[in-house]
Design an enzyme around this catalytic site. Structure first.
Site, mmCIF file in Angstrom:
data_model
loop_
_atom_site.group_PDB
_atom_site.id
_atom_site.type_symbol
_atom_site.label_atom_id
_atom_site.label_comp_id
_atom_site.label_asym_id
_atom_site.label_seq_id
_atom_site.Cartn_x
_atom_site.Cartn_y
_atom_site.Cartn_z
ATOM 1 N N ASP A 90 46.627 34.114 38.374
ATOM 2 C CA ASP A 90 47.285 35.416 38.214
ATOM 3 C C ASP A 90 48.807 35.267 38.151
ATOM 4 O O ASP A 90 49.480 35.981 37.402
ATOM 5 C CB ASP A 90 46.907 36.343 39.368
ATOM 6 C CG ASP A 90 45.423 36.683 39.375
ATOM 7 O OD1 ASP A 90 44.823 36.693 38.280
ATOM 8 O OD2 ASP A 90 44.867 36.927 40.454
ATOM 9 N N ASP A 116 42.749 41.331 50.347
ATOM 10 C CA ASP A 116 42.077 40.041 50.501
ATOM 11 C C ASP A 116 41.821 39.765 51.977
ATOM 12 O O ASP A 116 42.742 39.837 52.802
ATOM 13 C CB ASP A 116 42.939 38.913 49.930
ATOM 14 C CG ASP A 116 42.993 38.928 48.412
ATOM 15 O OD1 ASP A 116 42.224 39.696 47.791
ATOM 16 O OD2 ASP A 116 43.803 38.168 47.845
#
Length: 306
Positions: free
Chosen positions: A256, A16
């Site tokens: 998540d 990320d």
């Protein structure tokens, strides 16, 4: 004491790249980035870490590139006690990347370069057949190719292994895959994509869940962001579970965290759905109070202490 679950994650591994902004730029506008950071991510990796930190035995099926990001992500997964034996190094594709545009409000927009995640092949699933057959549950998301999920879920179904499908990012799902799914976990946008029902309240959620069950899924759990979640089981048990009211710093990874923690605690017969959903809800409320995906995922001890 609840048995430690053996979980297989078939999913994405990304690095990320987090760009902190006051707001999203308008078309044609140039803006300064307030802060730049990198952190481990990818829906599969996030869910695997969440499950591992909630005391599950986690194994991963996926691909990374032969690059620095790939090395860093495999090391990060190992640090979280995740078995990486079935993560293949792909010399032809870069490790997946996600560019996260994080606004001051805590909301985010995400651009994904799939990279090696999109190159998972049937041979990867075949090589993991015995692993899947020995698991309690397999979890998959849509940041890897749909045909690979179908192949893995077929192996799982034949071995009576629980299947959890997180249909994110939103796509139309083949009926073949829904028929192989024990639990599907869409958010509002994904539920509308799957059912053509716009979900804004419990009645809409119930209608969407019923439609998904008619398509072959046994159990449905809709995540509704700040409104909490709603589930409908095969036996008709249903409940709307409220979210915890907290100040969100960064919502990246919250969904998540929810899925990974749920998978770690949900019994194979789904009889503890209410308790597992509440545990996952508490976990995701802790995630949004910190920056980044994997760095913000809480441990079982932290979740139970709150």
């Amino acid at each position: 004491m609840q048995k430690r679950k053996k979980i297989v994650i078939l999913g994405s591994i990304n690095m990320d790249i987090i760009l902190q902004l006051t707001r999203l730029p308008k078309p044609g506008e140039t803006m300064k980035v307030q802060k730049f950071e990198t952190a481990g991510g990818g829906k599969g990796a996030n869910q695997a870490v969440a499950a591992a930190r909630s005391n599950a035995e986690v194994h991963f099926i996926g691909r990374v590139g032969d690059d620095q990001y790939g090395k860093q992500m495999c090391a990060l997964l190992k640090e979280n006690s995740i078995n990486v034996e079935h993560i293949k190094i792909d010399p032809s594709h870069a490790t997946g990347q996600a560019y996260i545009l994080l606004q001051q409000s805590g909301e985010n927009s995400i651009l994904v370069n799939s990279g090696a995640n999109a190159s998972i092949q049937s041979e990867d699933i075949e090589a993991a057949q015995e692993l899947i057959e020995s698991a309690d549950v397999i979890v998959a998301q849509f940041e890897v190719p749909l045909p690979r999920i179908i192949e893995a879920f077929k192996i799982a179904r034949q071995a009576a292994v629980q299947t959890i499908l997180n249909p994110a990012p939103a796509l139309k799902v083949p009926d073949e895959l829904l028929a192989l799914t024990d639990l599907v976990t869409p958010n509002e946008v994904e539920a509308e994509m799957l059912t053509d029902i716009h979900v804004v309240n419990k009645q809409d959620a119930h209608q969407a869940a019923e439609k998904l069950r008619m398509q072959g899924v046994k159990h449905v759990l809709l995540t509704l962001g700040s409104e909490g979640s709603y589930y409908l089981t095969q036996t008709g048990q249903e409940e709307a579970v409220a979210a915890y009211k907290v100040k969100a710093v960064d919502t990246t990874g919250a969904g998540d965290t929810f899925i990974g923690c749920l998978a770690a605690k949900l019994q194979n017969n789904f009889e503890n759905m209410a308790q597992a959903v509440r545990y996952a809800t508490k976990a995701s409320s802790l995630t949004v109070q910190k920056l980044g995906a994997i760095p913000s995922i809480p441990t079982e001890k932290e979740i139970l202490a709150k």
